[in-house]
Design an enzyme around this catalytic site. Structure first.
Site, short mmCIF file in Angstrom:
data_model
loop_
_atom_site.label_atom_id
_atom_site.label_comp_id
_atom_site.label_asym_id
_atom_site.label_seq_id
_atom_site.Cartn_x
_atom_site.Cartn_y
_atom_site.Cartn_z
N GLU A 80 0.67 -1.14 0.11
CA GLU A 80 0.11 0.05 -0.04
C GLU A 80 0.77 1.17 0.03
O GLU A 80 0.63 2.12 -0.67
CB GLU A 80 -0.81 0.12 1.34
N CYS A 104 -2.17 -2.68 7.42
CA CYS A 104 -1.68 -2.50 8.78
C CYS A 104 -1.95 -1.03 9.31
O CYS A 104 -2.09 -0.29 8.47
CB CYS A 104 -0.23 -2.96 8.77
N1 LIG Z 1 -1.48 -5.09 4.32
C1 LIG Z 1 -0.22 -5.58 4.29
C2 LIG Z 1 0.27 -6.71 5.06
C3 LIG Z 1 1.34 -6.92 4.91
N2 LIG Z 1 2.16 -6.60 3.80
C4 LIG Z 1 3.66 -7.29 3.75
C5 LIG Z 1 4.65 -7.31 4.75
C6 LIG Z 1 5.32 -8.47 4.72
O1 LIG Z 1 6.27 -8.52 3.49
C7 LIG Z 1 3.97 -9.38 4.35
C8 LIG Z 1 3.39 -10.16 5.49
O2 LIG Z 1 4.47 -11.19 5.97
P1 LIG Z 1 3.96 -12.20 7.05
O3 LIG Z 1 4.01 -11.87 8.19
O4 LIG Z 1 2.44 -12.81 6.49
O5 LIG Z 1 4.79 -13.23 6.62
O6 LIG Z 1 3.17 -8.82 3.67
C9 LIG Z 1 1.81 -5.74 3.02
O7 LIG Z 1 2.47 -5.27 1.95
N3 LIG Z 1 0.49 -5.09 3.04
ZN LIG Z 2 1.32 -1.93 6.10
#
Ligand SMILES: Nc1ccn([C@H]2C[C@H](O)[C@@H](COP(=O)(O)O)O2)c(=O)n1
Ligand SMILES: [Zn+2]
Length: 161
Positions: A80, A104
């Site tokens: 995002e 997040c």
């Molecule tokens: N809304 C989101 C949530 C997470 N991300 C990214 C950050 C990490 O690269 C990955 C999450 O990793 P995990 O904890 O599931 O192994 O996704 C995002 O870009 N946007």
């Molecule tokens: Zn985020």
């Protein structure tokens, strides 16, 4: 000849662009893509989760656990935020953000500050996490609408040759 009936809706088209963008991510666990669309149905920004420009993908680990500084979390730039920073338009007021995973709290702040008014997401797999709860609280308080997309098409075939 009658027109095609099985064409993609706007929602599926823009979410499809977000999902396609996620295929650029090198995160082995969760690949997220995002696509920002203005009120004229024009795409103004796309992004996916990855390390910042200049941070070597081969030097930073994609670990999830262990010493915080030795995991991906302090370094990865979320889809995002990348879509917002990549936007071709100086103003994102009134835009809609399509994203594969619910934002997040850090991205929620950037979404709110940029003037994006709607978030359309596919997965809410971290709905029980405090950071997701904080995002929803901030969206509710600031009038950013959010909704889960239930696609008509479960998959979209892309033929590249
Ligand atoms: N809304 C989101 C949530 C997470 N991300 C990214 C950050 C990490 O690269 C990955 C999450 O990793 P995990 O904890 O599931 O192994 O996704 C995002 O870009 N946007
Ligand atoms: Zn985020």
């Amino acid at each position: 000849m009658p027109k095609r009936k099985d064409y993609l809706s706007w929602d599926e088209y823009f979410m499809g662009v977000a999902v396609l963008s996620s295929l650029r991510s090198k995160d082995p666990n969760t690949q997220v893509g995002a696509c920002i669309v203005n009120t004229d149905h024009k795409i103004v920004g796309v992004g996916y989760n990855g390390f910042p420009i200049g941070v070597d993908d081969d030097e930073i680990p994609w670990e999830r656990e262990g010493e915080w500084l030795e995991t991906k979390y302090p370094y990865v730039c979320h889809a995002e935020l990348n879509a917002i920073l990549n936007a071709i338009s100086s103003s994102l007021k009134g835009c809609t953000l399509y994203v594969g995973l619910f934002p997040c709290n850090e991205c929620a702040k950037a979404i709110i500050q940029s003037g994006i008014k709607e978030v359309v997401f596919l997965s809410d797999k971290y709905s029980e996490a405090d950071n997701t709860k904080a995002s929803k609280l901030m969206f509710d308080k600031t009038g950013v609408a959010y909704r889960q997309l239930i696609p008509q098409h479960g998959s979209i075939l892309l033929k590249l040759s």
